[in-house]
Write a protein that holds these residues in place. Structure first.
Motif, short mmCIF file in Angstrom:
data_model
loop_
_atom_site.label_atom_id
_atom_site.label_comp_id
_atom_site.label_asym_id
_atom_site.label_seq_id
_atom_site.Cartn_x
_atom_site.Cartn_y
_atom_site.Cartn_z
N GLY A 131 105.56 -23.24 -5.70
CA GLY A 131 106.97 -23.49 -5.96
C GLY A 131 107.79 -23.03 -4.77
N VAL A 132 108.72 -23.85 -4.33
CA VAL A 132 109.50 -23.53 -3.13
C VAL A 132 110.96 -23.28 -3.50
CG1 VAL A 132 110.19 -24.26 -0.82
CG2 VAL A 132 107.95 -24.95 -1.73
N ALA A 133 111.47 -22.14 -3.07
CA ALA A 133 112.88 -21.80 -3.24
C ALA A 133 113.47 -21.56 -1.86
CB ALA A 133 113.04 -20.55 -4.11
N MET A 134 114.72 -21.93 -1.69
CA MET A 134 115.37 -21.76 -0.39
C MET A 134 116.80 -21.26 -0.60
SD MET A 134 115.69 -24.43 2.80
CE MET A 134 116.33 -25.77 1.78
N VAL A 135 117.14 -20.18 0.10
CA VAL A 135 118.48 -19.59 0.00
C VAL A 135 118.96 -19.24 1.39
CG1 VAL A 135 117.92 -18.68 -2.28
CG2 VAL A 135 117.67 -17.21 -0.28
N GLU A 171 113.40 -33.68 -2.84
CA GLU A 171 114.55 -33.45 -3.72
C GLU A 171 114.99 -31.99 -3.64
OE1 GLU A 171 115.70 -33.64 -8.51
OE2 GLU A 171 113.61 -33.80 -7.85
N ILE A 172 116.27 -31.77 -3.63
CA ILE A 172 116.82 -30.42 -3.71
C ILE A 172 117.54 -30.27 -5.04
CG2 ILE A 172 118.52 -28.80 -2.78
CD1 ILE A 172 117.95 -29.95 -0.01
N ILE A 173 117.07 -29.34 -5.86
CA ILE A 173 117.76 -28.99 -7.11
C ILE A 173 118.63 -27.79 -6.78
CG2 ILE A 173 117.50 -28.17 -9.47
CD1 ILE A 173 114.99 -29.83 -9.71
N LEU A 224 105.82 -29.04 4.75
CA LEU A 224 105.91 -28.92 3.29
C LEU A 224 105.54 -30.24 2.62
CD1 LEU A 224 109.25 -26.90 2.92
CD2 LEU A 224 106.92 -26.05 2.57
N ALA A 225 106.05 -31.35 3.16
CA ALA A 225 105.74 -32.66 2.58
C ALA A 225 104.25 -32.96 2.67
CB ALA A 225 106.55 -33.74 3.28
N ALA A 226 103.63 -32.58 3.78
CA ALA A 226 102.19 -32.80 3.94
C ALA A 226 101.39 -31.99 2.93
CB ALA A 226 101.77 -32.43 5.37
N ALA A 227 101.96 -30.86 2.50
CA ALA A 227 101.29 -30.01 1.50
C ALA A 227 101.56 -30.49 0.08
CB ALA A 227 101.76 -28.57 1.65
N GLY A 228 102.33 -31.57 -0.08
CA GLY A 228 102.59 -32.12 -1.41
C GLY A 228 103.87 -31.65 -2.04
N VAL A 229 104.71 -30.92 -1.31
CA VAL A 229 105.98 -30.46 -1.86
C VAL A 229 106.94 -31.64 -2.00
CG1 VAL A 229 108.01 -29.00 -1.46
CG2 VAL A 229 105.72 -28.14 -0.92
N THR A 230 107.48 -31.83 -3.19
CA THR A 230 108.41 -32.95 -3.44
C THR A 230 109.80 -32.48 -3.85
OG1 THR A 230 107.69 -33.10 -5.76
CG2 THR A 230 106.53 -34.48 -4.14
N ARG A 231 109.95 -31.19 -4.18
CA ARG A 231 111.28 -30.67 -4.53
C ARG A 231 111.38 -29.21 -4.16
NH1 ARG A 231 109.44 -32.46 -9.43
NH2 ARG A 231 111.15 -33.97 -9.51
N ALA A 250 109.01 -30.03 -13.82
CA ALA A 250 107.56 -30.17 -13.69
C ALA A 250 107.00 -31.19 -14.67
CB ALA A 250 106.88 -28.81 -13.91
N HIS A 251 107.55 -31.22 -15.90
CA HIS A 251 107.05 -32.11 -16.95
C HIS A 251 108.22 -32.85 -17.59
CE1 HIS A 251 102.88 -30.69 -16.88
NE2 HIS A 251 103.38 -29.49 -16.67
N PRO A 252 108.75 -33.85 -16.91
CA PRO A 252 109.96 -34.52 -17.41
C PRO A 252 109.77 -35.22 -18.75
CG PRO A 252 109.05 -35.67 -15.50
CD PRO A 252 108.34 -34.37 -15.60
N ASP A 253 108.54 -35.56 -19.12
CA ASP A 253 108.30 -36.25 -20.38
C ASP A 253 108.02 -35.30 -21.54
OD1 ASP A 253 108.59 -38.73 -19.14
OD2 ASP A 253 106.46 -38.81 -18.58
#
Length: 533
Positions: A65-69, A40-42, A11-18, A414-417
């Motif tokens: 977008g990645v979701a985990m349950v 990061e896990i939200i 996932l990290a190699a694919a650019g997933v950061t959260r 996605a767009h914190p600013d």
């Protein structure tokens, strides 16, 4: 290296950061692996909320977008939003915990055959069988989510594999979208057909909207000389945000669909909404949707190209021959037609949906960068028709409501600013109200504006229309103080009943630096209508 580590490294190699997630026993090794990978896990308050957040995040970042349950009921709770993501053509990867492979059939804790459950609402659903394959399996899932007609995918993660030794497992390099462009000859066929007609229209599906392809649709329209319209509402030709779009379809002599399904939103392409002499050309990567186009259009379908239009926007733009200026101006007038004005009032003296939306628009106009979330039945339609932001996410073609509060969290991540507004009705806000606490805890401030008419207004309007005012039943809500409840969850709250106080309340909400709930008492009006109603 555990299976969990191989999964997370891929996932990290694919650019997933959260990852948006709700925890549970079977996925704790994946949480542990995220610690080392810096992902990061939200952490959400409901499994469905995690999927909704991932859906909005994907649309606004152009990534998966990645979701985990967790397993069992956790996986079941995440099912509904997969349908929404499928209909909105959004690439979401759902990771679910699962009982151990080695205990299959023995009555393991939370044992559930998940794959048949998620298959109808995903592009790909599977359960890995070897820990060492987690890298290639994850890459397969990511490619499937992004390629062709994009959409959700699902991996069920057996607990014994997540924790097993995955030494020797590889992280593939092919982790992204597989292009599926039109051939040069097909590009020429389409652009020449448009040039030869008098009243061409180009209709785009959800994955081709302005938010996901910023600036590209306007450039395509200018180049082709044909109006380009993105459709992403279940109300289709009655979408208030598209004004009198039905008039344009009725007059068109050629309709080119770029990823747009020929379905109920277009009246199935029937001659009651489109001239019988109108020709159709469709560009569609999904074979099932190409079959649907043939079935609904018959001999009127002049060409059907197996391609992903997102991979050919630039080529179509470069080959465009312009023209049709008068027709484009006429369609632009149709699309911007509105049946309401901000100054309209009601006998009760309450704030109207148009007045509320106008006040929100003033806030959007002040923002350097803005995102609008629109969700709900009648009030959600007002929000779509009466507001405009730099980026937009709606509850989409599925017709499901309730994800809006979660979409706002995904948007702010996605767009914190950006200044993020989420407009919804009082019915919608109740689905995932606890996520105000998630937003406060995660430090993701955005503004939820509730158009509160104290009812399920979409169904109320159906009862009024079909059964009469003496047969209203089961659609009333209370005057609950959602603003006060949101304060208890760490948010800023505002309660507004007077139009004169609305702008100041919105100002305070924006300036609070917290997730905010602005609860506005409004008159419950039907959604604005166009000529298709």
């Amino acid at each position: 290296m555990r299976g969990a580590d191989l999964l997370v490294k891929t996932l990290a190699a694919a650019g997933v950061t959260r990852i948006f997630s709700l925890s549970g026993n079977q996925i704790m090794p994946v949480y542990d692996a995220c610690f080392d990978a810096g992902i990061e896990i939200i952490h959400t308050r409901h499994e469905a909320a995690a999927v909704f957040m991932a859906e909005a995040y994907a649309q606004l970042t152009g990534t998966v977008g990645v979701a985990m349950v967790t397993a069992g009921a956790g996986a079941a709770n995440a099912l509904g939003p997969l349908f929404t993501a499928s209909e909105s053509e959004t690439p979401v990867l759902l990771l679910t915990g699962d009982s151990p492979l080695g205990q299959d059939g023995r009555g393991a804790f939370q044992e559930l055959d998940q794959v048949p459950m998620t298959t109808p609402v995903t592009k790909l659903s599977f359960r890995p069988t070897r820990a060492a394959d987690f890298g290639t399996d994850t890459a397969r899932a990511l490619r499937a989510a992004l390629s062709g007609r994009s959409g959700p995918v699902h991996m069920a993660l057996p607990f014994d594999l997540v924790d097993a030794d995955a030494t020797g497992g590889e992280i593939p390099s092919a982790l992204g979208k597989e292009p599926m462009p039109l051939s040069d000859a097909d590009v020429q066929t389409i652009t020449q057909a448009i040039a030869k007609t008098k009243r061409p229209l180009v209709l785009c599906g959800p994955a081709m909207n302005d938010t996901r392809n910023p600036g590209k649709l306007a450039a395509l329209q200018d180049a082709l000389g044909a109006p380009v319209i993105a459709m992403e509402s279940p109300r289709g030709l009655k979408d208030p945000a598209l004004g009198d779009v039905g008039k344009a379809l009725a007059q068109a002599d050629l309709i080119v669909t770029l990823g747009k399904r020929i379905d109920f939103t277009l009246g199935f392409g029937g001659t009651n909404v489109v001239d019988a002499a109108c020709d159709w050309i469709t560009v569609q990567p999904c074979p099932n949707e190409r079959d649907r186009a043939h079935r609904n259009l018959g001999t009127r379908l002049q060409a059907c190209f197996p391609a992903d239009p997102r991979d050919s926007i630039e080529a179509l733009t470069a080959a465009g021959q312009g023209g049709h200026d008068t027709w484009r101006e006429q369609v632009a007038i149709n699309l911007t037609a509105r049946s309401f004005k901000e100054g309209d009032t009601v006998p009760s003296g309450k704030i109207t949906p148009a007045q509320l939306c106008a006040a929100v628009q003033r806030q959007l106009d002040k923002a350097e960068r803005s995102v609008m979330i629109c969700d709900g039945g009648e009030f959600g339609q007002w929000a779509q028709a009466a507001t405009k932001a730099d980026l937009r996410v709606t509850n989409g073609i599925s017709g499901a409501i309730g994800g809006g509060l979660c979409y706002g969290i995904g948007a702010k991540a996605a767009h914190p600013d950006a200044t993020v507004f989420a407009l919804m009705g009082d019915g919608t806000v109740g689905f995932h109200f606890a996520e105000f606490e998630t937003a406060a805890r995660a430090g993701l401030p955005y503004i939820v504006v509730i158009g509160n008419d104290e009812r399920w207004n979409a169904e109320h309007q159906i009862q009024l229309r079909d059964y009469g005012p003496d047969r209203l039943i089961g659609c009333e809500l209370s005057g609950a103080r959602y603003d006060a409840a949101a304060k208890g969850l760490g948010a800023h709250g505002e309660y507004v009943t007077d139009l004169a106080e609305l702008d100041a309340a919105l100002d305070r909400a924006v300036q609070s630096g917290k997730p905010a709930c602005v609860n506005v008492q409004i008159e419950g009006l039907p959604a604005p209508s166009g000529t298709a109603h």
